[in-house]
Scaffold this motif. Sequence first.
Motif, mmCIF file in Angstrom:
data_model
loop_
_atom_site.group_PDB
_atom_site.id
_atom_site.type_symbol
_atom_site.label_atom_id
_atom_site.label_comp_id
_atom_site.label_asym_id
_atom_site.label_seq_id
_atom_site.Cartn_x
_atom_site.Cartn_y
_atom_site.Cartn_z
ATOM 1 N N GLN A 83 -76.898 45.868 26.527
ATOM 2 C CA GLN A 83 -76.981 46.432 25.185
ATOM 3 C C GLN A 83 -77.490 45.397 24.186
ATOM 4 O OE1 GLN A 83 -73.661 48.928 23.849
ATOM 5 N NE2 GLN A 83 -72.722 48.635 25.852
ATOM 6 N N ARG A 84 -78.171 45.867 23.161
ATOM 7 C CA ARG A 84 -78.649 45.015 22.075
ATOM 8 C C ARG A 84 -78.169 45.608 20.748
ATOM 9 N NH1 ARG A 84 -79.532 43.059 26.302
ATOM 10 N NH2 ARG A 84 -81.430 42.051 27.072
ATOM 11 N N GLY A 85 -78.066 44.773 19.721
ATOM 12 C CA GLY A 85 -77.659 45.252 18.411
ATOM 13 C C GLY A 85 -76.188 45.628 18.380
ATOM 14 N N PRO A 86 -75.785 46.430 17.391
ATOM 15 C CA PRO A 86 -74.386 46.864 17.316
ATOM 16 C C PRO A 86 -73.968 47.575 18.602
ATOM 17 C CG PRO A 86 -75.544 47.390 15.286
ATOM 18 C CD PRO A 86 -76.590 46.912 16.256
ATOM 19 N N TRP A 87 -72.722 47.370 18.989
ATOM 20 C CA TRP A 87 -72.231 47.955 20.235
ATOM 21 C C TRP A 87 -72.172 49.480 20.107
ATOM 22 C CZ3 TRP A 87 -71.625 44.838 24.371
ATOM 23 C CH2 TRP A 87 -71.510 43.462 24.119
ATOM 24 N N GLU A 88 -72.880 50.159 20.974
ATOM 25 C CA GLU A 88 -72.849 51.617 20.999
ATOM 26 C C GLU A 88 -71.813 52.146 21.988
ATOM 27 O OE1 GLU A 88 -76.763 52.945 21.855
ATOM 28 O OE2 GLU A 88 -77.658 52.049 20.048
ATOM 29 N N ASP A 89 -71.379 51.269 22.896
ATOM 30 C CA ASP A 89 -70.468 51.708 23.960
ATOM 31 C C ASP A 89 -69.452 50.610 24.229
ATOM 32 O OD1 ASP A 89 -69.183 52.732 26.134
ATOM 33 O OD2 ASP A 89 -70.892 52.644 27.494
ATOM 34 N N ASP A 90 -68.274 50.702 23.596
ATOM 35 C CA ASP A 90 -67.217 49.720 23.827
ATOM 36 C C ASP A 90 -66.572 49.885 25.192
ATOM 37 O OD1 ASP A 90 -67.630 48.471 21.462
ATOM 38 O OD2 ASP A 90 -65.824 49.187 20.461
ATOM 39 N N ASP A 91 -66.910 50.951 25.909
ATOM 40 C CA ASP A 91 -66.362 51.121 27.251
ATOM 41 C C ASP A 91 -67.011 50.181 28.257
ATOM 42 O OD1 ASP A 91 -64.655 53.123 26.410
ATOM 43 O OD2 ASP A 91 -66.079 54.734 26.866
ATOM 44 N N TRP A 92 -68.183 49.641 27.900
ATOM 45 C CA TRP A 92 -68.856 48.704 28.812
ATOM 46 C C TRP A 92 -68.076 47.392 28.851
ATOM 47 C CZ3 TRP A 92 -72.394 48.443 32.524
ATOM 48 C CH2 TRP A 92 -72.892 47.183 32.872
ATOM 49 N N VAL A 93 -67.679 46.963 30.068
ATOM 50 C CA VAL A 93 -66.886 45.733 30.208
ATOM 51 C C VAL A 93 -67.524 44.770 31.204
ATOM 52 C CG1 VAL A 93 -64.695 46.721 29.464
ATOM 53 C CG2 VAL A 93 -65.383 46.935 31.870
ATOM 54 N N GLY A 94 -68.850 44.820 31.315
ATOM 55 C CA GLY A 94 -69.553 43.845 32.144
ATOM 56 C C GLY A 94 -69.988 44.415 33.483
ATOM 57 N N TRP A 95 -70.740 43.573 34.201
ATOM 58 C CA TRP A 95 -71.356 43.982 35.463
ATOM 59 C C TRP A 95 -70.390 43.910 36.650
ATOM 60 C CZ3 TRP A 95 -76.188 45.525 34.235
ATOM 61 C CH2 TRP A 95 -76.878 44.884 33.204
ATOM 62 N N TRP A 96 -69.196 43.351 36.464
ATOM 63 C CA TRP A 96 -68.414 42.840 37.587
ATOM 64 C C TRP A 96 -67.264 43.720 38.030
ATOM 65 C CZ3 TRP A 96 -69.488 40.197 33.065
ATOM 66 C CH2 TRP A 96 -70.569 39.301 33.143
ATOM 67 N N GLY A 97 -67.079 44.900 37.449
ATOM 68 C CA GLY A 97 -65.992 45.765 37.854
ATOM 69 C C GLY A 97 -64.682 45.390 37.194
ATOM 70 N N PRO A 98 -63.571 45.995 37.632
ATOM 71 C CA PRO A 98 -62.294 45.802 36.942
ATOM 72 C C PRO A 98 -61.686 44.420 37.110
ATOM 73 C CG PRO A 98 -61.993 47.122 38.915
ATOM 74 C CD PRO A 98 -63.474 46.977 38.733
ATOM 75 N N ASN A 99 -62.104 43.683 38.137
ATOM 76 C CA ASN A 99 -61.551 42.350 38.401
ATOM 77 C C ASN A 99 -62.685 41.332 38.478
ATOM 78 O OD1 ASN A 99 -60.030 40.134 39.099
ATOM 79 N ND2 ASN A 99 -59.319 40.949 41.062
ATOM 80 N N PRO A 100 -63.214 40.883 37.332
ATOM 81 C CA PRO A 100 -64.336 39.937 37.334
ATOM 82 C C PRO A 100 -63.958 38.629 38.013
ATOM 83 C CG PRO A 100 -64.024 40.918 35.166
ATOM 84 C CD PRO A 100 -62.817 41.275 35.970
ATOM 85 N N PRO A 101 -64.948 37.863 38.487
ATOM 86 C CA PRO A 101 -64.660 36.666 39.283
ATOM 87 C C PRO A 101 -64.246 35.446 38.468
ATOM 88 C CG PRO A 101 -67.019 36.933 39.047
ATOM 89 C CD PRO A 101 -66.393 38.154 38.421
ATOM 90 N N PHE A 102 -64.156 35.558 37.150
ATOM 91 C CA PHE A 102 -63.936 34.365 36.322
ATOM 92 C C PHE A 102 -62.475 33.933 36.303
ATOM 93 C CE2 PHE A 102 -67.306 37.093 34.546
ATOM 94 C CZ PHE A 102 -68.393 36.309 34.918
ATOM 95 N N HIS A 103 -61.552 34.863 36.121
ATOM 96 C CA HIS A 103 -60.106 34.589 36.140
ATOM 97 C C HIS A 103 -59.687 33.574 35.079
ATOM 98 C CE1 HIS A 103 -60.401 36.924 39.757
ATOM 99 N NE2 HIS A 103 -61.067 35.982 40.398
ATOM 100 N N THR A 104 -60.399 33.561 33.981
ATOM 101 C CA THR A 104 -60.106 32.685 32.837
ATOM 102 C C THR A 104 -60.492 33.438 31.565
ATOM 103 O OG1 THR A 104 -62.328 31.709 32.679
ATOM 104 C CG2 THR A 104 -60.759 30.613 34.174
ATOM 105 N N PRO A 105 -60.160 32.911 30.394
ATOM 106 C CA PRO A 105 -60.777 33.441 29.178
ATOM 107 C C PRO A 105 -62.294 33.251 29.225
ATOM 108 C CG PRO A 105 -58.897 32.045 28.646
ATOM 109 C CD PRO A 105 -59.180 31.841 30.105
#
Length: 214
Positions: A83-105
């Motif tokens: 997405q670009r500009g103002p967020w049109e979809d706050d439901d988007w939480v990244g490419w990585w699914g419900p458990n992203p691989p970062f495990h940090t802030p």
Amino acid sequence: MSRVRVHNFSVSVDGFATGEGQSLDAPFGHAGARLHEWFFPTSTFRRMQDKPDGSHGADDAVAGTWDAGIGAEIMGRNKFGPQRGPWEDDDWVGWWGPNPPFHTPVFVLTHHPRPSVEMEGGTTFHFIDATPQEALRQARDAAGGLDVRIGGGPTTVREFLAEDLVDHLHIAVVPIVLGRGERLWDGLEGLEQRFRVESVTTPSGITHMTFTRP
């Protein structure tokens, strides 16, 4: 003080770290998966996907250092989503699914802040409008004395390099020519003078370059 690190950052031989035309179905634009095909077979990547097995060769040995001692990540908005500009979809939480691989802030740099999103496995995305210095201050506060990883994309990594905020940079030079996209090195003439530079080429054809502050 904690270090600032970049790991497993793939770049074509003509200097592009992503292709042109990012979309929901093409996170790296016309580059597709070509920049990261070296990474996918490794046990490091398989472990990030909660899958067994994977290769344990030289590429995996380098790739596997990406999360040791990391307490927070900073990424650009284009790594988080298309997405670009103002967020049109706050439901988007990244490419990585419900458990992203970062495990940090994770601090997502954007000119359009939005509420933080807490995910499974310890990842919380914070959306901030900040300079590299201010973003790093916030990330260090959250990291609890551990290191901070700059996750990409190329614009974000380039900005932190331009401000001389990076202590360790691992580049995987992939033997492909993209021709267009977003380049990493523009405006960074003489960068190598700040670092001790080492490189090794693996049987897959990838040249792993590390730039480490003396």
